[in-house]
Design a protein around this motif. Structure first.
Motif, short mmCIF file in Angstrom:
data_model
loop_
_atom_site.label_atom_id
_atom_site.label_comp_id
_atom_site.label_asym_id
_atom_site.label_seq_id
_atom_site.Cartn_x
_atom_site.Cartn_y
_atom_site.Cartn_z
N GLN A 213 0.71 -1.39 0.27
CA GLN A 213 -0.54 0.17 -0.49
C GLN A 213 0.68 1.24 0.51
N THR A 214 1.87 1.13 0.60
CA THR A 214 3.15 2.33 1.13
C THR A 214 4.16 2.17 -0.46
N THR A 215 5.13 2.40 -0.36
CA THR A 215 6.48 2.11 -1.40
C THR A 215 7.02 3.58 -0.77
N ALA A 216 8.12 3.28 -0.94
CA ALA A 216 10.00 4.22 0.26
C ALA A 216 10.51 4.04 -0.43
N THR A 217 11.01 5.07 -1.99
CA THR A 217 12.34 4.49 -2.92
C THR A 217 12.92 5.43 -2.79
N ALA A 218 14.57 5.17 -2.13
CA ALA A 218 15.28 5.97 -2.00
C ALA A 218 17.15 6.08 -3.18
N TRP A 219 18.00 6.80 -3.50
CA TRP A 219 19.14 6.56 -3.73
C TRP A 219 19.88 6.99 -3.02
N ILE A 220 21.26 6.14 -3.16
CA ILE A 220 21.98 7.29 -2.11
C ILE A 220 23.66 6.67 -2.62
N GLY A 221 24.30 7.80 -2.74
CA GLY A 221 25.57 8.29 -2.68
C GLY A 221 26.91 6.90 -1.94
N LEU A 222 27.56 6.61 -2.55
CA LEU A 222 28.50 5.67 -1.21
C LEU A 222 30.00 5.74 -1.49
N PRO A 223 30.36 5.75 -1.24
CA PRO A 223 32.08 5.68 -1.24
C PRO A 223 32.56 4.30 -1.52
N SER A 224 31.72 3.53 -1.42
CA SER A 224 32.12 1.80 -1.06
C SER A 224 31.55 0.99 -1.46
N ILE A 225 31.72 -0.49 -1.48
CA ILE A 225 30.59 -1.56 -1.49
C ILE A 225 30.45 -1.66 0.10
N ASP A 226 31.95 -1.65 0.73
CA ASP A 226 30.93 -1.89 2.37
C ASP A 226 30.32 -0.97 3.09
N GLY A 227 30.79 -0.07 2.43
CA GLY A 227 29.97 1.41 3.00
C GLY A 227 28.41 1.28 2.32
N ALA A 228 28.52 0.15 1.87
CA ALA A 228 26.96 0.04 1.21
C ALA A 228 26.63 -1.38 1.71
N VAL A 229 27.69 -1.88 2.31
CA VAL A 229 26.55 -3.30 3.25
C VAL A 229 26.84 -3.03 4.15
N LYS A 230 27.45 -2.27 4.90
CA LYS A 230 27.01 -2.02 6.72
C LYS A 230 25.54 -0.83 6.14
N LEU A 231 25.31 0.14 5.12
CA LEU A 231 24.02 0.39 5.02
C LEU A 231 23.05 -0.75 5.25
N LEU A 232 23.05 -1.65 4.51
CA LEU A 232 22.51 -2.72 4.26
C LEU A 232 21.96 -3.21 5.47
N THR A 233 22.96 -3.32 5.95
CA THR A 233 22.77 -4.59 7.55
C THR A 233 22.15 -3.79 8.38
N LYS A 234 22.33 -2.26 8.74
CA LYS A 234 21.16 -1.51 8.98
C LYS A 234 20.23 -1.04 8.50
N ILE A 235 19.83 -1.48 7.13
CA ILE A 235 18.62 -0.58 6.99
C ILE A 235 17.56 -2.18 7.53
N GLN A 236 18.30 -2.99 7.19
CA GLN A 236 17.63 -4.59 7.46
C GLN A 236 17.18 -4.91 9.18
N SER A 237 18.23 -4.22 10.09
CA SER A 237 18.25 -4.28 11.54
C SER A 237 16.65 -4.13 11.50
N HIS A 238 17.06 -3.11 10.80
CA HIS A 238 15.35 -1.64 11.06
C HIS A 238 14.30 -2.13 10.87
N PHE A 239 14.28 -1.70 9.30
CA PHE A 239 13.05 -2.12 8.39
C PHE A 239 12.79 -4.06 8.04
N ASP A 240 13.79 -4.68 8.61
CA ASP A 240 13.58 -6.02 8.43
C ASP A 240 12.44 -6.40 7.21
N GLU A 241 11.65 -7.16 6.80
CA GLU A 241 10.83 -7.54 5.39
C GLU A 241 10.23 -6.18 4.99
#
Lengths: 456, 456
Positions: A213-241
């Protein structure tokens, strides 16, 4: 070889089910392989499929099933015998709202399956680039992945039941929508991902979900893939499924796509993430929650889609990468995955090794970081056409050496087909290959089903 | 038979790995079957498991793997040969937060696995009555289900990778946490649910989720199962994956449990639903949303847990059904499922048929309606002990006839073991059974692994 084939099939098939091989002949999605079957059969019914396989089994005629012909590994290419098109078996048989399930035939186009679910107020979540022409049977035979695997799983996870015609024509049907069932060895999962080598999938019962019923879409620029993996881990811990897609795009891939799409780049960075959160509970402030979370966590180089048009433009940048890279010539593609924690090291080390061997190699790297799965496409600038495949083994050897070092897979979501089966002995043990051969021999003793595919 | 077994194993095992069969002997969870192995082995390492199987393969000695001995179908009962206890292989090998995965050994107790995940700030969602003593290897071998399948899937859906010792001692290890991987036939799913007949699972890589931050628990009294199915459909459409458990309880089952638990019944009705919603995003007003939704939809005969104590009391009523029914004597249990849409008709018709045959039969019916899965336990009041099993075939025949009529399964989440394998030919086709036998023969040509279980 089988010049009397049309006559033989006329004895038990309807005339509309028998086609002459077309001229020009059918070529595959990547314009790499040409099908040269003796005959094309397009059965109108499951019983026709049974009759065809029974006849081919008795007469040792090879059968190559084909859905939407969108495979990227040549699994649906027929060198001889019967090319079995499932296109006419495309009916919706049942939608069951209590069980959140839908039973459809194998030839239904994925987009039509999505639409059938939507008309019933449900979501069929599989979504991938070729959804306008690929067929459900092919999606199951290849265990297709795509954009929503993070939240809803791959095709394998969406199948509740299958109807299969075995190579000798025997029908095995388990289409009841059972959410728990453990009665002997699970054979359903053998057929999922078996690429037409064990039988023909004629129908499937698939899991449906509630509509977002709702979608939130974001684009984020990052200096490295490692930074992207860190973001993924945080987002999954907070927003789960609620996290539905988490796509990685390299600077080079974005530059190509932005130019092709004539769209502004949302951020300036070496690596980019396009993420989508969805929620099926109405009236939640998902976009606001995501914006606040990214702000609190200090992700300033980010853009949130403020309208449906902005959302579509962000996705266009992701989706047009495939089309835009064609200007670079023919690529040697890799459909790979590693544990998410190792994606960064793989990309760094593999890219360095490729550049050491081919100084001017161009790498278009993007994909589903949320699943650890990458499209890692390589171009040799001086070679525009299919002659690039002369370098395929050298390039594959470098890429797969690094993939195996990082505990990854050489086939994440496109399958094995005819282009990767000689790599199977590098990724599966002797005991496993012996078991695969025994399964194949039990079901298909005359090796009529899609020979030369998947198995080494 | 094998009186020299201890001496043989002493040549390659540590003394601590070799146990005398205890006195009194090991009996199974339902106090129905006694294990009479020649020897009990409790390997300290995967390489010991390999040595044991290699030796047994060469010497044609049967091996019955056993985890927590909590199975309900006799799959871990050893009549002879080696009883292989996995209890000492119980280490946590790795937790990987980027991949939301955890690699643990097969002998780890389920509750310890849940705790290991929790300590890392993650949820391992499998939860079932015997979680304090059942082991992960057994959970995988039986494809265990339980209370959270609706949201997180059954054990099958939680396994990313397996380490397996094949019957000849060969190790096959795929423990990397790959979220997409399609390289040949999927053998992992063959071993999941194979009940120790194809090899020994020694470790697994499992999927983790974010920890729930909010829970909303409601009890609703309803006049019929059909009404409960309607509620399920509405709740799933609205709350989608937030719905974690949706348990059905009959009036009779609730009466038993309330008396046993000395707790007040939350509602007066023929059928009851206990449901739990969870959310991993903090600060959501989930309980308020659920209360409002139930009120708007007119479900007045309902109670929402207002405190942790109230939540626990509602769950105690559900969880004490098993203990409370023991006062009725020994039961013939059924672990069945049908499509959710057909549960109501199954229960009505089957109960009528049982009562027509046994006028005073008592039926304790409860279970996971959200998965279509029921515990359907039958008691004959005049027979308190194991003599009731003389009626097992008659009662099973009536129950399974109705299950098959309603497209259901005779084994939802407890497996087949030795009590249901003669029913396999009624639920799987000849071609499927032939394939299962071929798989078994390829991996275990001397039929040493858990003979007499699962296969008919």
């Amino acid at each position: 070889m089988h010049t009397n084939l049309p006559t033989s099939f006329q004895t038990f098939l309807d005339a509309s089910e028998i086609l002459e091989p077309p001229s020009p002949p059918i070529i595959d999605q990547r314009r790499r392989f040409t099908s040269t079957p003796d005959i094309i059969l397009q059965p109108n019914s499951v019983s026709s499929v049974q009759k065809i396989l029974c006849f081919c089994h008795k007469n040792r005629i090879t059968v190559t099933p084909q859905g939407g012909n969108t495979g990227l590994c040549g699994a649906a290419v027929a060198r001889q015998g019967v090319l079995l098109s499932l296109s006419k078996l495309n009916k919706l048989r049942e939608i069951n709202l209590a069980d959140n399930s839908m039973t459809i035939e194998a030839g239904m186009i994925l987009q039509h399956a999505q639409q059938a679910a939507a008309q019933a107020g449900r979501l069929f979540p599989l979504s991938l680039a070729s959804e306008g022409s690929c067929q459900i049977g092919g999606n199951i035979a290849c265990n297709a992945g795509g954009l929503n695997v993070l939240r809803y799983g791959a095709m394998r996870d969406l199948v509740l039941g299958l109807e299969i015609v075995l190579p000798d024509g025997t029908l095995v049907s388990h289409l009841q929508p059972l959410h728990k069932n453990t009665t002997g060895y699970d054979l359903r999962h053998l057929f999922i991902g078996s690429e037409g080598t064990l039988g023909v999938i004629t129908a499937a019962t698939l899991k449906l979900s509630a509509c977002p019923q709702t979608t939130a879409t974001a684009w984020i620029g990052l200096p490295s893939i490692d930074g992207a993996v860190k973001l993924l881990t945080k987002i999954q811990s907070h927003f789960d499924e609620r996290l539905c897609s988490f796509e990685l795009i390299s600077r080079f891939a974005l530059d190509l796509s932005a130019k092709f799409s004539q769209l502004t780049k949302p951020a300036d960075a070496d690596w980019h993430i396009l993420m989508a959160l969805t929620d099926s509970v109405p009236d939640t402030d998902l976009a606001e929650q995501l914006a606040e979370y990214l702000y609190r966590q200090g992700y300033e180089n980010s853009v949130l889609a403020q309208s449906e048009q902005e959302r579509q433009e962000l996705w266009a940048l992701r989706e047009n990468i495939s089309a835009s890279q064609r200007n670079l010539g023919t690529s040697i593609k890799h459909d790979i995955a590693t544990p998410i924690a190792r994606v960064a090291d793989f990309v760094t080390e593999c890219s360095a090794a490729l550049k050491a061997r081919f100084a001017d190699i161009q790498i278009v790297c993007f994909g589903h970081l949320g699943d650890g799965s990458l499209h890692y496409n390589t171009f040799l600038p001086d070679i525009m056409g299919n002659e690039v495949y002369e370098y395929e083994d050298i390039i594959n050897t470098i890429v797969y050496r690094h993939i195996l070092k990082h505990c990854g897979t050489i086939a994440a979501e496109h399958g094995i087909g005819k282009i990767k089966n000689h790599w199977i002995p590098h990724v599966r043990t002797e005991a496993e290959i012996a078991l695969m051969r025994a399964i194949k021999a039990q079901l298909d003793p005359h090796n009529i089903m899609n020979p030369g595919k998947l198995l080494p």
